[in-house]
Design an enzyme around this catalytic site. Sequence first.
Site, mmCIF file in Angstrom:
data_model
loop_
_atom_site.group_PDB
_atom_site.id
_atom_site.type_symbol
_atom_site.label_atom_id
_atom_site.label_comp_id
_atom_site.label_asym_id
_atom_site.label_seq_id
_atom_site.Cartn_x
_atom_site.Cartn_y
_atom_site.Cartn_z
ATOM 1 N N ASN A 153 -5.802 -1.378 2.205
ATOM 2 C CA ASN A 153 -5.875 -0.259 3.163
ATOM 3 C C ASN A 153 -5.546 1.102 2.549
ATOM 4 O O ASN A 153 -6.223 2.080 2.833
ATOM 5 C CB ASN A 153 -5.004 -0.556 4.385
ATOM 6 C CG ASN A 153 -3.544 -0.762 4.045
ATOM 7 O OD1 ASN A 153 -3.210 -1.217 2.951
ATOM 8 N ND2 ASN A 153 -2.674 -0.422 4.955
ATOM 9 N N SER A 230 0.290 -8.889 3.803
ATOM 10 C CA SER A 230 0.600 -9.483 5.102
ATOM 11 C C SER A 230 1.903 -10.283 5.048
ATOM 12 O O SER A 230 2.324 -10.762 3.994
ATOM 13 C CB SER A 230 -0.546 -10.409 5.519
ATOM 14 O OG SER A 230 -0.653 -11.462 4.578
ATOM 15 N N GLU A 251 6.868 -5.995 0.813
ATOM 16 C CA GLU A 251 6.597 -4.983 1.838
ATOM 17 C C GLU A 251 5.464 -5.508 2.700
ATOM 18 O O GLU A 251 4.315 -5.586 2.239
ATOM 19 C CB GLU A 251 6.183 -3.661 1.180
ATOM 20 C CG GLU A 251 7.314 -2.985 0.437
ATOM 21 C CD GLU A 251 8.430 -2.489 1.346
ATOM 22 O OE1 GLU A 251 8.282 -2.571 2.583
ATOM 23 O OE2 GLU A 251 9.449 -2.039 0.807
ATOM 24 N N CYS A 285 0.105 -0.275 7.750
ATOM 25 C CA CYS A 285 1.269 -1.081 8.150
ATOM 26 C C CYS A 285 2.116 -0.340 9.185
ATOM 27 O O CYS A 285 2.780 -0.955 10.000
ATOM 28 C CB CYS A 285 2.102 -1.442 6.925
ATOM 29 S SG CYS A 285 2.581 -0.001 5.956
HETATM 30 P P1 NAD Z 1 -3.048 -9.969 2.415
HETATM 31 O O1 NAD Z 1 -1.629 -10.432 2.381
HETATM 32 O O2 NAD Z 1 -4.084 -10.915 2.846
HETATM 33 O O3 NAD Z 1 -3.482 -9.434 0.962
HETATM 34 C C1 NAD Z 1 -2.709 -8.497 0.244
HETATM 35 C C2 NAD Z 1 -2.827 -8.790 -1.245
HETATM 36 O O4 NAD Z 1 -2.235 -10.047 -1.545
HETATM 37 C C3 NAD Z 1 -4.265 -8.898 -1.743
HETATM 38 O O5 NAD Z 1 -4.319 -8.365 -3.052
HETATM 39 C C4 NAD Z 1 -4.510 -10.398 -1.745
HETATM 40 O O6 NAD Z 1 -5.538 -10.784 -2.640
HETATM 41 C C5 NAD Z 1 -3.150 -10.910 -2.191
HETATM 42 N N1 NAD Z 1 -2.798 -12.259 -1.752
HETATM 43 C C6 NAD Z 1 -3.111 -12.859 -0.581
HETATM 44 N N2 NAD Z 1 -2.541 -14.085 -0.527
HETATM 45 C C7 NAD Z 1 -1.833 -14.236 -1.675
HETATM 46 C C8 NAD Z 1 -1.029 -15.294 -2.218
HETATM 47 N N3 NAD Z 1 -0.806 -16.431 -1.552
HETATM 48 N N4 NAD Z 1 -0.461 -15.115 -3.424
HETATM 49 C C9 NAD Z 1 -0.628 -13.964 -4.104
HETATM 50 N N5 NAD Z 1 -1.402 -12.947 -3.667
HETATM 51 C C10 NAD Z 1 -1.990 -13.077 -2.455
HETATM 52 O O7 NAD Z 1 -3.032 -8.649 3.282
HETATM 53 P P2 NAD Z 1 -4.197 -7.974 4.128
HETATM 54 O O8 NAD Z 1 -4.190 -8.606 5.465
HETATM 55 O O9 NAD Z 1 -5.444 -7.887 3.401
HETATM 56 O O10 NAD Z 1 -3.551 -6.501 4.204
HETATM 57 C C11 NAD Z 1 -3.029 -5.974 5.324
HETATM 58 C C12 NAD Z 1 -1.554 -6.365 5.493
HETATM 59 O O11 NAD Z 1 -0.757 -5.628 4.567
HETATM 60 C C13 NAD Z 1 -1.054 -5.972 6.876
HETATM 61 O O12 NAD Z 1 -0.229 -6.990 7.370
HETATM 62 C C14 NAD Z 1 -0.240 -4.720 6.598
HETATM 63 O O13 NAD Z 1 0.740 -4.423 7.541
HETATM 64 C C15 NAD Z 1 0.335 -5.018 5.255
HETATM 65 N N6 NAD Z 1 0.754 -3.779 4.589
HETATM 66 C C16 NAD Z 1 2.090 -3.543 4.425
HETATM 67 C C17 NAD Z 1 2.520 -2.349 3.861
HETATM 68 C C18 NAD Z 1 3.985 -2.037 3.670
HETATM 69 O O14 NAD Z 1 4.311 -1.149 2.882
HETATM 70 N N7 NAD Z 1 4.888 -2.713 4.357
HETATM 71 C C19 NAD Z 1 1.574 -1.406 3.448
HETATM 72 C C20 NAD Z 1 0.214 -1.690 3.651
HETATM 73 C C21 NAD Z 1 -0.186 -2.892 4.208
#
Ligand code: NAD
Length: 484
Positions: A153, A230, A251, A285
């Site tokens: 994002n 996530s 995070e 987020c």
């Molecule tokens: P996601 O967790 O599916 O993916 C995020 C990253 O993690 C990607 O690079 C993905 O390839 C990788 N990934 C996924 N599963 C993994 C695993 N088991 N092991 C290692 N890497 C893995 O997230 P998404 O749904 O695509 O992104 C949106 C989420 O991110 C939302 O929940 C949002 O709130 C969160 N987010 C949090 C913050 C923060 O600072 N707290 C900032 C931005 C987004």
Amino acid sequence: MTFFDQAGWDGRTYIGGWVTTSGTAEVVSPATGERLATVAEGTAADIDRATALAAEAQRDWAGRPAEERAAVLRRAAAVLETHQDVLVDWLVKEAGSGQGKAAFEQGLVAAELHLAAGTATMPYGQLLASGRPRLSLARRRPVGVVGVIAPFNFPGILAMRSVAPALALGNAVVLKPDPRTSVSGGLLLAAVLEEAGLPAGVFSVVPGGATAGAALVEHPRVPVISFTGSTAAGRVIGETAGRLLKRAHLELGGNNALVVLPDVDVAAAASAGAWGSFLHQGQICMTTGRHLVHEDVHDEYVGLLAEKAAAIPVGDPAAGFPLGPVIDANQRDKVHSIVTDTVSAGAALEAGGTFDGLFYRPTVLSGVRPEHRAFAEEIFGPVAPVLRFGDVDEAIDLVNATDYGLSVAVLSGDAFGAFELGDRIDSGVLHINDQTVDDEAPAPFGGTGASGTGARFGGHEANIEAFTETQWVTVQSRIQRYPF
Ligand code: NAD
């Protein structure tokens, strides 16, 4: 050759230089479906290659004077500022960012580099009291190789907020961007750091999905993981890191409340609420996910919010539309199912609730209740669920009624009264008289509960804490005699 000329990196990634891997992946525009580029896709073998180079290069990098590391980061900021259109352009076409959001993100990526340049020359230890005539000190040392995993994002900033301070403090970094944003969240950052003179191997990018991410988390050469994404993936990574006795900074998701008290300028409040829920199609987020509005101003607020939602133009951000597409069909379908389930459960659809391809109309739901999906879940789409409350205690209970604890905002004519309410709110971020979405490089950013492990990124102190280890050192002038 122009900076970041596609001919130089198409089909490749950056692991000690611009290389190919056994696989490739297409980068596609969410707005048009057009193929934008091909990137090399990494496997566990590529993670192994990148971490081996990183471990080797890190020793020399950590040994360089701090001022030299700072200079590389300052040059990287200058490269980015000189070529600011390049990152903005990729954020628009690859991530579906509006021009304003993309320009804000570009500025924040540069700000992280500037801040990290300062971190490199910060004091890195303390002199300690000792019961003996000796020098006793605690100093911070780099951890070695840091693994960074980032989401789609805000791909530039959510990678750079960890990459820059980790490098500043003498670590090497292997970054795994989200596969949907490998260019703006990976290859372009590598090109910036390469142009700034970062030695080869100190920073590598391995594009790929969860499998490549898991390989990075599990790799024995990587003692610290910085993960943004996530809550579901964060839990898996936290479990793995616990088993392997690694540090994982997590995070995660949010479901952020905006409290509107009765003494506000309702038009200004609705403007703040619309921005908080709809910016970048709600895929932040910190997005305002729950509007808690006092009954005295509720109807006026809902009317104004719905008017705004109905009026915001949605379309290809490359053509200047302020709101663009959501990232993919899975995300759109998840958003739509939460909206339709919540309406079926009794909420009223005040605006939106429709889509064309990946373009989801800004949506306002009123009469939402805590048991509805739109209240209980992180939507990650342009949806504003509104609830009515009667008194402040009820509002505070609603704010704290989710497992998440990222960002909360309170709008009130009495700013210090609202500030006092903050003591009763469980969240990592609190804004008085603003909406929930904001970020600045010097601010310690992070959440509690399901929003993360309470780690903080941002500011010298939090970044030094995140990316170094403490070593206790004593020095005495002679060997003392022991009883035996
Ligand atoms: P996601 O967790 O599916 O993916 C995020 C990253 O993690 C990607 O690079 C993905 O390839 C990788 N990934 C996924 N599963 C993994 C695993 N088991 N092991 C290692 N890497 C893995 O997230 P998404 O749904 O695509 O992104 C949106 C989420 O991110 C939302 O929940 C949002 O709130 C969160 N987010 C949090 C913050 C923060 O600072 N707290 C900032 C931005 C987004």
